[in-house]
Design a protein around this motif. Structure first.
Motif, mmCIF file in Angstrom:
data_model
loop_
_atom_site.group_PDB
_atom_site.id
_atom_site.type_symbol
_atom_site.label_atom_id
_atom_site.label_comp_id
_atom_site.label_asym_id
_atom_site.label_seq_id
_atom_site.Cartn_x
_atom_site.Cartn_y
_atom_site.Cartn_z
ATOM 1 N N LYS A 1 0.846 -1.205 0.000
ATOM 2 C CA LYS A 1 0.000 0.000 0.000
ATOM 3 C C LYS A 1 0.875 1.247 0.000
ATOM 4 O O LYS A 1 0.613 2.213 -0.715
ATOM 5 C CB LYS A 1 -0.886 0.018 1.248
ATOM 6 N N ARG A 2 1.928 1.201 0.818
ATOM 7 C CA ARG A 2 2.843 2.343 0.890
ATOM 8 C C ARG A 2 3.477 2.608 -0.467
ATOM 9 O O ARG A 2 3.594 3.761 -0.896
ATOM 10 C CB ARG A 2 3.950 2.053 1.897
ATOM 11 N N ARG B 1 0.961 4.180 -2.776
ATOM 12 C CA ARG B 1 0.746 5.597 -2.449
ATOM 13 C C ARG B 1 1.895 6.450 -2.963
ATOM 14 O O ARG B 1 1.699 7.515 -3.535
ATOM 15 C CB ARG B 1 0.652 5.770 -0.934
ATOM 16 N N ARG C 1 1.674 9.408 -5.735
ATOM 17 C CA ARG C 1 2.140 10.769 -5.484
ATOM 18 C C ARG C 1 3.150 11.200 -6.532
ATOM 19 O O ARG C 1 3.109 12.327 -7.027
ATOM 20 C CB ARG C 1 2.771 10.866 -4.094
ATOM 21 N N LYS D 1 1.379 12.019 -9.571
ATOM 22 C CA LYS D 1 0.658 13.282 -9.433
ATOM 23 C C LYS D 1 1.616 14.452 -9.677
ATOM 24 O O LYS D 1 1.258 15.453 -10.299
ATOM 25 C CB LYS D 1 0.084 13.366 -8.014
#
Lengths: 365, 362
Positions: B328-329, B332, B336, B339
């Motif tokens: 999950k980390r 993420r 990011r 993004k």
């Protein structure tokens, strides 16, 4: 000399009769009471954002749009208690008071971590979850920054976040927030700071390894240790006097529901908080790193209002002192309130001080 | 005047007041907990959930927890009320007659300390070491763990492991030489010769670790209870001193509830002093450690059973959770990064299109 315990039969009979009348009527009332009646966190709201175990609420404004403060305020809540402390009962609700002041309120409900969340640590909560929430609030509101309001441990996390992302925080408001974890003792007042005293020597590795997530009951027992007889016996004995007053009884039960309905804490977050904050005091020593980045309190350049409770035995005023560490000392202010740790949110007098005082300060900054 | 009769009468009244007060709550708790009738009511467990048993992760029925944890927890705290009554009974006549009452109080407190210090020992003896072990280790898992329990039963009574049980953690060292064990139930395990010994020894070691942990826990509980009882004895002493001062001033306590409040307030203040001493914190930490070690040892032992039945264990599931967390980390971090990269990439595309348009125009 007479021994001072002098129970006269007629007085005792009267006391018994009164007690039994109250008990009988009150217990009947209690028995018919539903869980829904003991409502906490009842101020109208929408789920603004949800991810994994947490939700972010946006509260329905009660003033016209043009009177709404343009900078949204996000309330960062602690991991060890429910968010409802800021909205415990309708007539004593920090959230309602803020809404009445025209503040656009968002609040985090961290939820109930499951076993699968046991590896979430403070890094995750601050640098990922909180950052993600702030980005969503900024995007959703159209503002370029937010006002961040921290409650207790939620304030500690908000402080770390603000030091890492000062560009996203316009103002930081802290309430009963532990900062200097080694300034907890008060001479002659052994109950003050007892929790931190316990935390300093506890083998948190053993606890987290055994439990996974740390159960709420473990934390509750620690809180009760600060006044075991009063909190385990005296409080319930005194409740008899509330039993014939439905509203007072409901408020008592709301507090109990919040106190003992809290979440367990994600194991690694608990471990990191106890080790790095409580035991090593790394936040003020400058050694704290989150997600590889140093948390430097000198980066706190935004205006800060630090509110503490003068009679707080859980987070004593000395523990909340942040002023000497911040980068912008000119814009740092403190607001003491004559109350206790929970009373600051739920106490009668505090209703007229906290939200109005903070709202006024926010509008000036 | 018959001091004894008068004091006894007062104490009876005090006792009656306590009984009426708490039995009222208890009756309600039983009803609310579903003991007497079913009704959609506010669940007392929502707000009365607390108690020392949570440290070990053991959950009992709602009523037992309620009764055990609220109105009877810890037992020693409730017992201290009786001590207060005894102290009252002992010193009241002497105080009224103007005689020295302090020596009698000290004697009583000394008796109390001795009595509390031997409490856990008595409990252990009465319950039986093995009975406690089996309760601790297998109570909730009887169908699955019966064969292991039987094996351990023979082990703890069959020589070295039994000695290990009696001597705390140090006894584990004795496990290395218990070959005679393999003549017994362990010999029936169908595994290879040398590995058999190794595997069985390791498994038995884990089982006996629970035994040791339980023994260490009992020791830690005993120390904790001793510390707590000292604090309670001091509380009683201070309450009696407070009452003696009231007597000096000619003041009275006329209400049982006022006496209760006085006791709670003095006891809490005194206990706070005690709880905040280095000595007590050390004892408390030792207890916490012992509880956690016991819980971990229990888990390790149960995992042997799960493995033998091909059931996933807590440790294996936690490993999977750790992998999920790490993944999950990573996701993420990638999101990011994307993004951050996306606006730059969009900017480059836009610029390229502008150049293209400009070139086309010229």
């Amino acid at each position: 000399m007479k021994f001072p315990i002098q129970f006269r039969p007629e007085d005792v009979a009267h006391e018994f009769a009164e007690m039994e009348t109250k008990l009988s009527a009150g217990l009947t009332r209690l028995t018919g009471m539903t869980d829904e009646e003991v409502d906490i966190g009842s101020t109208p709201k929408d789920v603004f954002y949800a991810r994994e175990t947490f939700q972010v609420y946006r509260y329905k404004p009660v003033v016209d749009k043009d009177k709404l403060h343009p900078v949204p305020m996000l309330i960062s809540t602690p991991l060890i208690n429910g968010y409802e402390v800021a909205d415990l009962q309708p007539d004593r609700s920090l959230v309602r008071n803020f809404l009445n002041e025209g503040i656009d309120v968002y609040m985090i409900n961290w939820g109930y971590p499951k076993r699968t969340d046991r590896f979430n640590d403070i890094d995750d909560y601050v640098t990922d979850f909180l950052d993600d929430i702030v980005d969503h609030v900024i995007d959703g509101s159209g503002a370029d920054k937010i006002n961040l309001f921290g409650i207790c441990m939620g304030g500690t996390m908000a402080t770390c976040y603000s030091a890492l992302h000062p560009e996203k925080v316009r103002n930081l408001v802290l309430t009963v927030t532990p900062i200097d974890f080694h300034q907890t003792k008060v001479e002659g007042q052994p109950h003050v700071g007892l929790l931190f005293e316990m935390g300093r020597s506890v083998n948190v590795d053993a606890m987290v390894d055994a439990f996974g997530n740390v159960p709420a009951d473990v934390l509750n027992v620690s809180f009760l240790m600060a006044s075991p007889f009063t909190l385990m016996f005296g409080k319930y004995a005194d409740t008899i006097d509330l039993l014939d007053n439905k509203e007072a009884l409901l408020n008592f039960l709301r507090m109990e529901k919040w106190l003992f309905g809290g979440p367990e804490v994600a194991g690694e977050a608990y471990r990191q908080f106890v080790k790095e904050f409580i035991q090593s005091n790394n936040l003020v020593s400058g050694k704290l790193k989150l997600a590889g980045r140093k948390v430097d309190l000198k980066n706190l350049s935004m205006p800060i209002l630090n509110v503490f409770a003068e009679r707080d035995h859980l987070v004593p005023p000395s523990t909340t002192a942040l002023g000497k560490y911040v980068g912008n000392k000119d814009d740092y202010q403190e607001l003491p309130i004559k109350t206790g740790h929970i009373g600051i949110y739920t106490g009668g007098a505090s209703q007229k001080i906290l939200a109005p005082g903070v709202a006024k300060w926010l509008k000036e900054h | 005047m018959d001091w004894s009769a008068q004091t006894n009468e007062m104490m009876k009244t005090w006792g009656e007041a306590q009984k009426r007060l708490w039995s009222g709550w208890m009756d309600w708790a039983q009803i609310a907990g579903g003991g007497a009738q079913a009704a959609p009511m506010f669940d007392p467990m929502q707000f009365f959930r607390m108690g020392a048993d949570t440290w070990s992760g053991l959950k009992e029925g709602p009523t037992q927890r309620f009764a055990g944890n609220i109105f009877g927890t810890p037992e020693v705290m409730t017992r201290s009320m009786n001590l207060l009554m005894k102290a009252w009974q002992t010193i009241a006549p002497k105080l009224e007659q103007g005689k020295a009452w302090q020596p009698d109080l000290q004697k009583l407190l000394e008796q109390w300390r001795e009595e509390v210090a031997t409490m856990p020992q008595r409990a252990a003896t009465a319950g039986g070491d093995f009975a406690q072990l089996s309760k601790s280790l297998f109570e909730r898992w009887t169908p699955m763990t019966a064969p292991w329990l039987s094996m351990l039963s023979q082990a703890t009574t069959g020589g070295h492991p039994g000695a290990a049980f009696l001597s705390g953690t140090s006894g584990l060292g004795q496990l290395a030489g218990f070959q005679e064990m393999f003549q017994g139930p362990l010999g029936q395990l169908s595994v290879g010769e040398l590995p058999r010994a190794t595997v069985a020894r390791e498994k038995m070691g884990k089982m006996l670790k629970v035994v040791d942990a339980l023994k260490d826990l009992q020791e830690a509980q005993k120390e904790y209870q001793k510390g707590l009882s000292e604090g309670l004895a001091e509380s009683v002493e201070k309450t009696i001193e407070h009452l003696a001062k009231l007597a000096d001033k000619g003041e009275k306590v006329t209400s049982p509830r006022d006496l209760m409040r006085t006791w709670y307030s003095i006891a809490d203040r005194t206990l706070m002093q005690k709880f905040n001493t280095k000595e007590f914190l050390k004892v408390q930490d030792k207890l916490t450690d012992a509880l956690m070690t016991h819980k971990k040892a229990q888990r390790e032992a149960l995992e042997i059973v799960y493995n033998s039945l091909e059931i996933p264990t807590r440790s294996e599931i936690d490993e999977a959770y750790k992998d999920i967390h790490d993944l999950k980390r990573e996701i993420r971090a990638l999101r990011r990064a994307m993004k951050d990269v996306a606006p730059k990439a969009a900017g480059r595309v836009k610029k390229a299109k502008e150049i293209e348009a400009s070139e086309a125009a010229s």
